[in-house]
Design a protein around this motif. Structure first.
Motif, PDB file in Angstrom:
ATOM      1  N   TYR A  77       1.123  -1.278   0.508  1.00 33.08           N
ATOM      2  CA  TYR A  77       0.061   0.013  -0.264  1.00 33.08           C
ATOM      3  C   TYR A  77       0.259   1.331   0.256  1.00 33.08           C
ATOM      4  CZ  TYR A  77       1.209   0.024   4.876  1.00 33.08           C
ATOM      5  OH  TYR A  77       1.355   0.274   6.641  1.00 33.08           O
ATOM      6  N   TYR A  80       1.024   3.353  -3.048  1.00 33.57           N
ATOM      7  CA  TYR A  80       0.106   3.457  -4.402  1.00 33.57           C
ATOM      8  C   TYR A  80      -0.721   4.810  -4.137  1.00 33.57           C
ATOM      9  CZ  TYR A  80      -5.376   3.035  -5.716  1.00 33.57           C
ATOM     10  OH  TYR A  80      -6.533   2.540  -6.345  1.00 33.57           O
ATOM     11  N   ILE A 120      -7.512   0.482  -3.190  1.00 34.76           N
ATOM     12  CA  ILE A 120      -6.413  -0.170  -3.982  1.00 34.76           C
ATOM     13  C   ILE A 120      -7.220  -1.859  -4.622  1.00 34.76           C
ATOM     14  CG2 ILE A 120      -4.389  -1.779  -2.972  1.00 34.76           C
ATOM     15  CD1 ILE A 120      -3.719   0.585  -1.485  1.00 34.76           C
ATOM     16  N   PRO A 124      -6.376  -1.238  -8.850  1.00 35.60           N
ATOM     17  CA  PRO A 124      -5.095  -1.520  -8.219  1.00 35.60           C
ATOM     18  C   PRO A 124      -4.380  -0.719  -9.585  1.00 35.60           C
ATOM     19  CG  PRO A 124      -6.374  -3.277  -9.812  1.00 35.60           C
ATOM     20  CD  PRO A 124      -6.939  -2.180  -9.452  1.00 35.60           C
ATOM     21  N   ASN A 125      -4.849   0.033 -10.361  1.00 32.56           N
ATOM     22  CA  ASN A 125      -3.612   0.665 -11.132  1.00 32.56           C
ATOM     23  C   ASN A 125      -3.931   2.217 -11.175  1.00 32.56           C
ATOM     24  OD1 ASN A 125      -3.165  -1.917 -12.555  1.00 32.56           O
ATOM     25  ND2 ASN A 125      -4.713  -2.141 -13.357  1.00 32.56           N
ATOM     26  N   CYS A 127      -5.755   4.509  -8.102  1.00 30.66           N
ATOM     27  CA  CYS A 127      -6.912   5.765  -7.605  1.00 30.66           C
ATOM     28  C   CYS A 127      -7.783   6.789  -8.750  1.00 30.66           C
ATOM     29  CB  CYS A 127      -6.914   6.358  -6.388  1.00 30.66           C
ATOM     30  SG  CYS A 127      -7.704   6.990  -5.299  1.00 30.66           S
TER      31      CYS A 127
END
Length: 288
Positions: A77, A80, A120, A124-125, A127
């Motif tokens: 995380y 991200y 997330i 995942p790619n 936000c």
């Protein structure tokens, strides 16, 4: 575009970010569908941020950090990148203020796992632009339902509304030793207890058998359920369900699909992470 769907996601323990599950797969599926339909952004209410008095807050921190996530490796995380939607946050603030809420911006709020865990897993790619609305610490179900009702028009503009809390979420009645000893949050050394099964079933019945204003009445009525306090020792993880009922419980929503259980993951014996979606994107995208 019509009305976007509304999601009530049970985010579970922090380890739902670190471990694979059918709920995680479903969150990803819902995120893929949202991107395929070109959402403008996400409006989300979690279970770990509340404002005192009669107030609610909207996150307006342009560079929010993330609260540490217990039992999850930082690689899951820390890198991200969060995408606060300050422009839409201003609109949400004005909309809530016009509806009579005591609402204020919070330009120092650090995002918590209840929201970025879901983001997330869904996206995942990257936000999408996201607006976070706090709860109010009095935990009035009708108050939070009205917050959802007030932001419901954003669904017609292409914003995805998400509430992240828990169907059954009582930390005091979980069985913790498999996770503490073996880092196994999905171990079920014994079956869930009867109170947990009973309330879990009642949540599904309410979600799947009601539409429009009937959904709002049924969700708030669950707080009078005989097993409610067993299932929720504190009210914070149920307010997101009330928020969702407000956003998906207008008379116009009677035409939409009823809520459906998309996935479910049991943790720590008695924690039931049910994932619900109300409404749909339409046949073409659903088939895709």
């Amino acid at each position: 575009m019509g009305l976007t769907p509304v999601h009530f996601f049970s985010h579970g323990s922090t380890m739902m970010l670190g471990e694979e599950s059918t709920s995680g797969d479903y969150w990803k599926k819902c995120g893929d569908e949202a991107l395929a339909n070109n959402i403008k952004g996400v409006i989300i209410m979690g279970a770990h941020w509340d404002a005192t008095g009669d107030a609610i807050e909207v996150s307006m921190n342009p560079t929010p950090g993330k609260s540490p996530v217990a039992y999850v490796h930082p690689s899951k995380y820390v890198d991200y990148r969060l995408e606060p939607d300050l422009k839409n946050g201003e609109r949400v603030l004005k909309t809530l203020e016009s509806a009579g809420f005591n609402v204020r911006p919070n330009d120092k709020f650090e995002w918590i796992h209840d929201t970025f865990l879901i983001l997330i897993r869904m996206f995942p790619n990257g936000c999408p632009p996201t607006t976070i609305i706090s709860m109010n610490a009095r935990f009035d179900p009708h108050f939070h339902m009205r917050v959802g009702s007030t932001i419901r028009p954003f669904r017609k503009e292409g914003y995805l509304v998400v509430g992240t809390g828990g169907a059954v979420h009582n930390l005091y009645r979980n069985v913790w030793w498999p996770m503490l000893m073996y880092r196994n949050n999905f171990a079920q050394p014994t079956p869930p207890e009867g109170w947990s099964l009973e309330f879990r079933q009642s949540v599904e019945d309410v979600m799947s058998n009601n539409r429009g204003p009937a959904l709002r009445r049924a969700i708030t009525r669950l707080m009078k359920h005989p097993q409610y306090r067993d299932a929720h020792a504190t009210d914070d993880h149920f307010m997101a369900a009330c928020f969702v009922a407000g956003a998906a419980g207008d008379w116009e929503d009677e035409k939409e699909e009823k809520g459906r259980l998309g996935a479910e993951t049991w943790e720590l014996t008695n924690m039931c992470n049910s994932q619900f979606t109300i409404g749909s994107w339409g046949r073409a995208v659903a088939a895709h």
